[in-house]
Write an enzyme that holds these catalytic residues in place. Structure first.
Site, PDB file in Angstrom:
ATOM      1  N   GLY A 234     -34.078   1.916  12.354  1.00 27.31           N
ATOM      2  CA  GLY A 234     -32.824   2.552  12.404  1.00 27.31           C
ATOM      3  C   GLY A 234     -32.853   4.245  11.795  1.00 27.31           C
ATOM      4  O   GLY A 234     -32.523   5.272  12.116  1.00 27.31           O
ATOM      5  N   MET A 235     -33.293   3.983  10.359  1.00 30.04           N
ATOM      6  CA  MET A 235     -33.398   5.164   9.480  1.00 30.04           C
ATOM      7  C   MET A 235     -34.344   6.027  10.051  1.00 30.04           C
ATOM      8  O   MET A 235     -34.053   7.339  10.070  1.00 30.04           O
ATOM      9  CB  MET A 235     -33.672   4.801   8.034  1.00 30.04           C
ATOM     10  CG  MET A 235     -33.566   6.007   7.058  1.00 30.04           C
ATOM     11  SD  MET A 235     -32.320   6.869   7.305  1.00 30.04           S
ATOM     12  CE  MET A 235     -31.199   5.854   5.971  1.00 30.04           C
TER      13      MET A 235
ATOM     14  N   ASP B  67     -76.802   2.983  33.594  1.00 27.41           N
ATOM     15  CA  ASP B  67     -76.362   1.675  33.378  1.00 27.41           C
ATOM     16  C   ASP B  67     -76.658   1.438  31.703  1.00 27.41           C
ATOM     17  O   ASP B  67     -76.351   0.476  31.093  1.00 27.41           O
ATOM     18  CB  ASP B  67     -76.844   0.621  34.046  1.00 27.41           C
ATOM     19  CG  ASP B  67     -76.020   0.211  35.243  1.00 27.41           C
ATOM     20  OD1 ASP B  67     -75.186   1.048  35.641  1.00 27.41           O
ATOM     21  OD2 ASP B  67     -76.404  -0.726  36.015  1.00 27.41           O
TER      22      ASP B  67
ATOM     23  N   ASP C 256     -35.786  -6.488   5.186  1.00 22.94           N
ATOM     24  CA  ASP C 256     -36.483  -5.647   6.095  1.00 22.94           C
ATOM     25  C   ASP C 256     -36.811  -6.471   7.222  1.00 22.94           C
ATOM     26  O   ASP C 256     -36.671  -5.881   8.397  1.00 22.94           O
ATOM     27  CB  ASP C 256     -37.718  -5.107   5.150  1.00 22.94           C
ATOM     28  CG  ASP C 256     -37.511  -4.163   4.182  1.00 22.94           C
ATOM     29  OD1 ASP C 256     -36.359  -3.404   4.141  1.00 22.94           O
ATOM     30  OD2 ASP C 256     -38.210  -4.256   3.281  1.00 22.94           O
TER      31      ASP C 256
END
Length: 506
Positions: free
Chosen positions: A473-474, A80, A338
């Site tokens: 996306g890019m 423990d 952006d």
């Protein structure tokens, strides 16, 4: 007691391939059905690969080890004491973890624990000279029904250190609740001690505040504390005390001298603030300044506290405007092209109640991201959490079952996850990006660089985290062209294209 020898593993120790460990024994009377004692122990055992919050003694040890020159003694079986390993591994600090395990072994089971516990307390007092020794019970000591309060009383008769027993019920509270209670108990002990000695508590001449609740193994706590101090300094307010991280228990009598208290986290600090409010009429601000909107609310709340006490030399409205427009980059970034690409993207949020609620507000209110569902593992704080995220999400989840959360993520198919280390693992399996926003976490979220999540500097950190957590996306297009950045397949023995070996010349 025998079953508890296997240590309960908290999430921050990592996940992959971990062996199931015993979390503890359930405090239920087992029937005398002729089964062996070992069989009954197995019946009462709860197995888990992962825990979002640990057992109560972890919370007590986190508070005790955050103070300067305070030693904790844990009455528990071997195993423990994994807290020492966890703190040494994760916290970027040079000192040793001031925790000693008073081991429950077969000799203790045969003769009782009093002699061993008292000897451990007096030995630590003699060797290390701490200001305070905190004795923390565990599930095992509760099962054995040890009279630890009497052990503390006996030990304190022969020690120079103060000795107290952490007053937490290990079967009714978790790590976060225990840390709040232990901090409140230590604060009350030393303030009452100062009152009994005739101490007078005059307010500071200049406006000042205490910051309550930053402590070891917290999520970016030390960075948040620096940012909160900067905010207060900008507003002309002194920092009176920060507790428990780095504080001395002998300074706790200075707490009532501040004008007000700041409690930045829901998980720890509220009991101490409520005690100080009840005894000394000290107001407290418990708004977490996470995101531009909540930072403004925090500053307005501070203004409401200090103005009636005579502080009128600062223009709080102008400060909010200046910080939002020029210091925080998040406000203009959220309106940029952006960030507009993220509008309507689907995300899910899970973590402790403070950070999960704060992150949900940032995503939904400031960045236009669709939060499909938000949840917390702090089941004791369900009412507050639901109130905070009301109207911002389609669904609220209150659970500490990591499997249920993983299934919900797979079912939802979000574009990004914001959660704990566990949700990061889930995201890797599902190929969904994840931003870590809450404990339990691993070592990469104990950075050496300055990365606060609170205050106006924290808004920049949040904006970066959100933007970098989504696959754009890019990036999808580049991954398709170059075969991905996380592929395990070795395509060649080099990374550049050699046209002489290709069938298609470049």
């Amino acid at each position: 007691a025998a079953a508890s020898v296997l240590p309960p593993h908290r999430g921050s120790l990592g996940f992959g391939g971990a062996t199931p460990q015993a979390v503890g024994l359930l405090p239920t009377a087992l029937p005398d059905d002729g089964a062996s004692r070992g069989d009954r122990i197995v019946q009462g055992m709860k197995l888990a690969y992962w825990m979002y919050s640990g057992p109560a003694h972890i919370g007590t040890l986190r508070v005790a080890s955050s103070f300067k020159n305070v030693h904790a003694i844990m009455h528990a079986p071997l195993g423990d004491d994994y807290f020492n390993v966890m703190r040494s591994m994760l916290e970027r600090q040079r000192d040793f973890t001031p925790v000693t395990a008073s081991i429950v072994d077969r000799h203790v089971l045969a003769r009782g624990s009093q002699e061993k516990v008292v000897d451990n307390i007096t030995r630590k007092d003699r060797d290390d000279r701490p200001d305070l020794i905190v004795l923390t019970p565990t599930c095992t000591s509760s099962i054995l029904q040890e009279d630890l309060a009497n052990f503390c009383k006996r030990a304190s008769e022969s020690t120079d250190s103060d000795v107290i027993l952490a007053d937490v019920n290990h079967y009714r509270v978790n790590e976060h609740q225990a840390s709040d209670r232990t901090l409140g108990q230590i604060v009350q002990f030393y303030v009452e001690k100062a009152k009994a000695a005739g101490e007078t508590f005059e307010k500071t001449k200049r406006p000042s505040a205490n910051i309550i609740g930053t402590f070891t193994l917290g999520f970016h706590n030390s960075h948040d504390c620096r940012e909160l101090k900067r905010l207060l300094r900008d507003m002309g307010i002194d920092t009176n005390l920060v507790i428990p991280e780095g504080a001395s228990v002998h300074d706790l009598h200075k707490l009532p001298k501040a004008w007000f208290n700041i409690v930045p986290y829901r998980e720890v600090g509220h009991q101490s603030a409520e005690y100080l409010q009840k005894e000394f009429g000290m107001p407290f601000v418990d708004i977490t300044p996470m995101g531009v909107t909540e930072c403004a609310r925090f500053v307005r709340a501070v203004e409401e506290v200090v103005k009636p006490q005579g502080y009128t030399d600062f223009d709080f409205g102008e400060y909010i405007d200046e910080q939002t427009r020029f210091v925080s980059q998040a406000a203009w970034f959220s309106r940029s092209i952006d960030c507009q690409n993220l509008t309507g993207k689907r995300a899910v949020v899970f973590g402790d109640s403070t950070h999960a609620a704060g992150m949900t507000k940032v995503l939904a209110k400031e960045m236009g991201i669709k939060v499909v569902w938000a949840g917390t593992f702090c089941k004791h704080d369900e009412a507050w959490f639901r109130e905070q995220v009301e109207g911002l999400v389609d669904e609220v989840l209150i659970t500490d079952d990591h499997g249920k959360i993983a299934d919900m993520i797979a079912k939802t198919e979000p574009a990004a996850i914001f959660g704990t280390q566990m949700e990061r693992h889930v995201g890797k399996r599902l190929d969904v990006p994840c931003g870590v926003i809450s404990t339990p976490v691993h070592i990469q979220n104990f950075p050496l660089t300055y990365r606060p999540f609170l205050g106006y500097e924290g808004t920049n950190q949040l904006a970066d985290l959100v933007y970098n957590s989504f696959t754009l996306g890019m990036e999808d297009h580049l991954i398709e062209i170059f075969g991905g950045h996380d592929t395990k397949e070795i395509l060649s023995d080099g990374l550049t294209n050699d046209s002489s070996q290709d069938s298609i010349p470049w």
